[in-house]
Write an enzyme that holds these catalytic residues in place. Structure first.
Site, PDB file in Angstrom:
ATOM      1  CE  LYS A   1      16.821 -43.581 -24.812  1.00 36.49           C
ATOM      2  NZ  LYS A   1      17.330 -42.512 -23.911  1.00 36.49           N
ATOM      3  CG  ASP A   2      13.716 -51.108 -21.661  1.00 32.99           C
ATOM      4  OD1 ASP A   2      13.735 -50.592 -20.541  1.00 32.99           O
ATOM      5  OD2 ASP A   2      14.754 -51.537 -22.208  1.00 32.99           O
TER       6      ASP A   2
ATOM      7  CG  HIS B   1      16.934 -35.939 -19.788  1.00 31.03           C
ATOM      8  ND1 HIS B   1      17.785 -35.604 -20.822  1.00 31.03           N
ATOM      9  CD2 HIS B   1      16.684 -37.274 -19.958  1.00 31.03           C
ATOM     10  CE1 HIS B   1      18.031 -36.662 -21.569  1.00 31.03           C
ATOM     11  NE2 HIS B   1      17.372 -37.697 -21.078  1.00 31.03           N
TER      12      HIS B   1
ATOM     13  CB  THR C   1      15.868 -41.830 -19.916  1.00 32.78           C
ATOM     14  OG1 THR C   1      16.690 -41.122 -20.834  1.00 32.78           O
ATOM     15  CG2 THR C   1      14.654 -42.375 -20.647  1.00 32.78           C
TER      16      THR C   1
END
Length: 557
Positions: free
Chosen positions: A170-171, A362, A87
């Protein structure tokens, strides 16, 4: 004489009037501002393999992914062209246009070369989340990103008049897109809120405070995620029993969101990650950002950037695999969410003024259990056991224990201090370790620091991808690659990504904006690092410093 002078005057007057008429009718020369998009929207679907877009495209609705496929440029052979496909690395590539050997993000986590302890890609103890509990390893800043992004270049070129806002479940998804000078907001597992950090500001703007006060995340308590399509639409999906549910989770639809306490709590908010509601919340917050920051209506007349990373697909594919009914249904739901979002942008900004890019960080392999039903050699490889065996082998060979100091696979760190104390040669120990690993079932190749530094890693496509993924400062002394359809993991269900194989690298790349992009199906090879140079070209700003991609000129009007 007077007659001749009169004729001259008459002709001159007629010519002047004709010229005035032509000038009045001629359109004004377009200014640079009028030719630029008012808003660039970068959509990232975390963990979306391109094959899912191909496989399910006939089931998409009219206004979302199908709209991008029909009205945009679709590269079917686009790749995250580095060897460690996770990620943080993938998100870093999108708007830097750089590979990990330059941008420095080599994984979600890696080993600090000095302390030899694990570090997180966006952790920074100098900053905290605004109004939220913050742990030392939480992602709060882009400090570890070594280069700038397209947004940074745009803000530089416009004297910071352009706004760059990013949001993600997500951060790391938000932070890597925001770059150094944008503003990132991320989902908080414990509260279900979206928050920024003190790296970006001291406190949230008023529009965020108002949005959070309504607690939109609570509306999904007791809601059921049921199949969107008729049962026959899922006939080709994997048997649900191939992916057994983990404790407190689910592996089939319908599924109702609740908490064990019977109340709305942190458990409920965390559960929203695995399903469509996290992505709906992310897009809802993106709408609030468009209005709160007046994106696309910049008073200065300069373009803005909105980055939206949708995280739920990754969580679902990890748990059940891209072949699962849950993954299939989630993508269909996300498609409908995009349709609603595009309709919103059309009303708010006008899609003629918006340039949209969609890609993924991805792809994903199938679960080993499903891959085996396809007659493939597939398995999970327990990395901890493998490293213990490697240490035992090196101790037997050299008489020294713990020559492998630590690891964050695929990166392995040797104890060079012990090597030098015992007057061993680094290359000798590296080679012995590599040979042992190559003899183990599931390992396809191993590269060493000496090989990377000497330029010996070359000659094959995979070698190129691994060379790009290796960063001299952050990467290991050995990098191991599993065989196709194998991955490092110790669990008994689900799947993971991170390899240089096509199922992990091949991601969708779509660009839509009728004033700038020629629609079509493009089968030629492209890379995600091409996005930043292409957008820089359209925005008339310089590419980010580390960008190595090309401008996708074949798509431009």
């Amino acid at each position: 004489m007077k007659k001749r002078q009169f004729l001259r005057t008459l002709v001159a007057t007629a010519s002047c009037l004709a010229l005035q008429t032509v000038n009045a009718a001629a359109p004004a020369t377009p200014t640079l501002a009028s030719t630029l998009p008012k808003l660039v929207v970068v959509l990232v679907v975390d963990g979306l393999p391109n094959e899912q877009v191909q496989r399910y495209r006939d089931q998409f609705g009219q206004g979302g992914l199908r709209r991008m496929l029909d009205q945009g440029a679709y590269f079917s052979n686009a790749h995250q062209a580095h060897g460690v496909t996770v990620t943080a690395v993938g998100h870093a590539a999108i708007l830097t246009g750089a590979y990990p050997y330059v941008h420095g993000i080599i994984g979600n986590n890696w080993i600090d070369p000095i302390t030899k302890k694990s570090v997180y890609c966006s952790e920074d103890t100098n900053y905290t989340y605004i109004g939220e509990e913050t742990k030392p390893s939480d992602g709060t800043s882009p400090a570890k990103l070594k280069v700038d992004t397209l947004g940074d270049e745009l803000r530089y070129a416009t004297g910071s008049k352009s706004k760059v806002i990013t949001v993600s479940g997500k951060d790391r998804g938000a932070i890597m897109l925001a770059g150094k000078t944008g503003t990132a907001y991320m989902y908080m597992d414990k509260t279900g809120d979206f928050a920024s950090s003190t790296y970006y500001m001291k406190q949230h703007p008023e529009w965020v405070t108002k949005y959070l006060a309504n607690k939109p995340q609570d509306r999904y308590y007791g809601k059921t995620w049921a199949p969107l399509l008729p049962p026959a639409a899922y006939d080709g999906d994997a048997d649900e029993d191939l992916s057994p549910a983990k404790a407190g989770s689910h592996n089939r639809l319908p599924y109702t969101y609740y908490s064990e306490s019977g109340e709305i709590d942190a458990g409920y908010y965390a559960s929203l990650r695995v399903g469509p509601y996290l992505d709906q919340l992310t897009l809802d917050f993106a709408r609030a950002a468009v209005e709160g920051e007046n994106l696309g209506r910049n008073p200065a007349g300069v373009p803005d950037i909105l980055g939206v990373s949708l995280s739920a697909h990754d969580y679902i594919n990890h748990a059940f695999g891209p072949e699962s009914k849950l993954s299939h249904d989630h993508l269909q739901r996300l498609d409908r969410m995009f349709a609603d979002f595009f309709n919103y942008l059309d009303k708010r900004v006008g899609m003629d003024n918006v340039l949209v890019v969609l890609t993924a960080d991805h792809g994903f392999p199938n679960t080993p259990e499903f891959a085996k039903t396809q007659k493939l050699d597939a398995a999970r490889l327990d990395g901890d056991k493998l490293m213990d065996a490697l240490n035992q082998h090196l101790e037997q060979k050299f008489g020294i224990g713990k020559l492998v100091q630590t690891w964050s696979l695929p990166n392995i760190h040797l104890n060079y201090g012990l090597v030098e104390q015992n007057k061993l040669k680094r290359e000798e120990v590296e080679t012995a370790a590599a040979r042992f690993l190559l003899a183990q079932n599931g390992i396809a190749d191993v590269f060493t620091r000496s090989q990377f530094e000497s330029g010996a890693v070359q000659g094959t496509h995979i070698a190129t991808l691994m060379r790009r993924a290796w960063n001299r400062d952050n990467s290991g002394d050995l990098v191991a690659i599993t065989k196709p359809f194998w991955y490092f993991g110790s669990g008994t269900s689900g799947t993971s990504h991170g390899s240089p194989y096509a199922y992990d690298t091949n991601v969708p790349l779509l660009i839509m904006g009728k004033r700038w992009v020629k629609p079509g199906y493009y089968g030629q090879y492209a890379e995600v690092v091409d996005i930043a140079p292409t957008l820089a070209n359209l925005l008339h700003v310089r590419p980010p410093a580390g960008a190595e991609g090309r401008v996708l000129t074949e798509t431009l009007r």
